[in-house]
Design an enzyme around this catalytic site. Sequence first.
Site, short mmCIF file in Angstrom:
data_model
loop_
_atom_site.label_atom_id
_atom_site.label_comp_id
_atom_site.label_asym_id
_atom_site.label_seq_id
_atom_site.Cartn_x
_atom_site.Cartn_y
_atom_site.Cartn_z
N ASN A 106 136.00 -4.52 42.39
CA ASN A 106 136.98 -4.25 41.47
C ASN A 106 136.87 -4.23 39.79
OD1 ASN A 106 137.67 -3.91 43.50
ND2 ASN A 106 138.84 -6.23 43.83
N HIS A 152 166.13 31.90 21.05
CA HIS A 152 166.57 32.74 23.10
C HIS A 152 165.96 33.42 22.91
CE1 HIS A 152 170.25 30.36 22.69
NE2 HIS A 152 170.18 29.97 20.87
N SER A 273 141.04 44.91 33.11
CA SER A 273 141.68 45.64 34.06
C SER A 273 140.88 46.06 35.44
CB SER A 273 143.22 46.40 34.58
OG SER A 273 143.33 47.00 35.53
N LYS A 279 143.52 48.55 29.94
CA LYS A 279 144.24 47.26 29.33
C LYS A 279 143.22 46.45 29.02
CE LYS A 279 147.39 45.75 31.35
NZ LYS A 279 147.49 45.08 33.03
N GLU A 286 146.56 33.03 29.86
CA GLU A 286 146.92 32.90 30.87
C GLU A 286 146.65 32.42 31.85
OE1 GLU A 286 148.56 37.08 32.88
OE2 GLU A 286 146.69 37.48 31.28
#
Length: 453
Positions: A106, A152, A273, A279, A286
């Site tokens: 422990n 925003h 891609s 792409k 991400e």
Amino acid sequence: MRDRFKKEVNKLAQDYTASIPFDKRLYKQDIAGSIAHAKMLAKQGIISDKEAELITMALTSIREEIEGGEFAFRADLEDIHMNIEARLIEKVGDAGRKLHTARSRNDQVALDMRLFAKEAISQTIEKLVGLQRALLDVAEANKDEVMPGYTHLQRAQPVLFAHHMLAYFEMLQRDVSRFRDCLGRTDVLPLGSGALAGVPYPIDRDFLAKELGFSRISANSMDAVSDRDFVIEYQAAASITMMHLSRLAEELVLWSSAEFGFIELDDAYATGSSIMPQKKNPDVAELARGKTGRVYGNLLALLTVMKALPLSYNRDMQEDKEGFFDTVDTLLSTLEVFTGMIATLKVKGEKTRRAAEEGYILATDLADYLVGKGVPFREAHNIVGGLVQYAVENGKTFKDLSLSEYKNFSSLFEEDVYSVTVASSIGARDVPGGTAPGQVAQQLARARKIVQG
Ligand code: ARG
């Protein structure tokens, strides 16, 4: 180890309870702790010097066996502590059987986890500082570039690109400070607490602390074997850092899109891609955004493990490890790959400048212009609001409006209204912490000092 039992353990139960598949990662810490413990036992006359020497030599060679991939880990020996101890006994017999005097698994596992956490914290801080340096480098290399600042996610007021990068520097600086705090509370030696109540031998805990590089020893043995706050704190700090990195990731994803076109990620940090040849995807950003989820999850998992545990040690606590290791690995690799990605990204200054000049981003500055001519701010806000509405309806920008059109909204507008520009807007925000070039230069210098010190 089955002395007390009439039967062998059920195979499923054995696999279910074994931690060796993941806690073998603690072998270095476990061996360091055992060597210090053996030295201390000898110093206190609990074992002989000869025995301590045998133990130390055997443990050192066990470490080599593990590192050389020659060590046979056994699930029937449950965990790293018993695997190493069994091998030690194989090697040196009775001396090895004495190592566990005045110790329990422990306090042993509590020690190993603290040693591991201390190292992880140091590495984390080092990598945080590395990323801070990369942010400063890209800020300095683009220190004249302007871009729209957003609220925003709407264009709000122009800012320097460097100012935006320095915002992330500040976030990471708070992260560094959180990990330092965490280090202070991790830096406590639990060894000598025994199973829970302390040990009935004349041990020297201060000696152990010194040997193992701890600043303090724990004050309560029951707390020492049942405390995993330091793991939770690391995970909480890691969660906040990942949240910061995820925000940065989100901006990189947006900025590298055709819609924004503010930056170009280096080819080395982008992926293609399998179907669309055009792409160039920001997968690193991400995935960092995505991996934030598992780091939060690991924190929640451990908080939940600990929430109703009675004192002191409970086997539930073995569940502290996998999530913790995963969080450390995830955070360190994310910081590292971000450092390279940030260091190599290209800012498309022409694009960011055009975005800062478009639209009605200077509306606040026009209101401030009227304030300069004695109009109360709230009234100036209303006047410019009307002006924006008029301009939008007539498909014009502020630059396209004639002075007489301006004057329809306030007679106080004069020819000098045309000298309200992106540059004047940025230059006017000359307050500490503001985006004026002189202020940003000071912030850059201050930040550079922080990462050098
Ligand atoms: N593998 C255990 C853990 O990680 C070590 C401590 C075991 N202690 C015990 N009393 N069974 O928690």
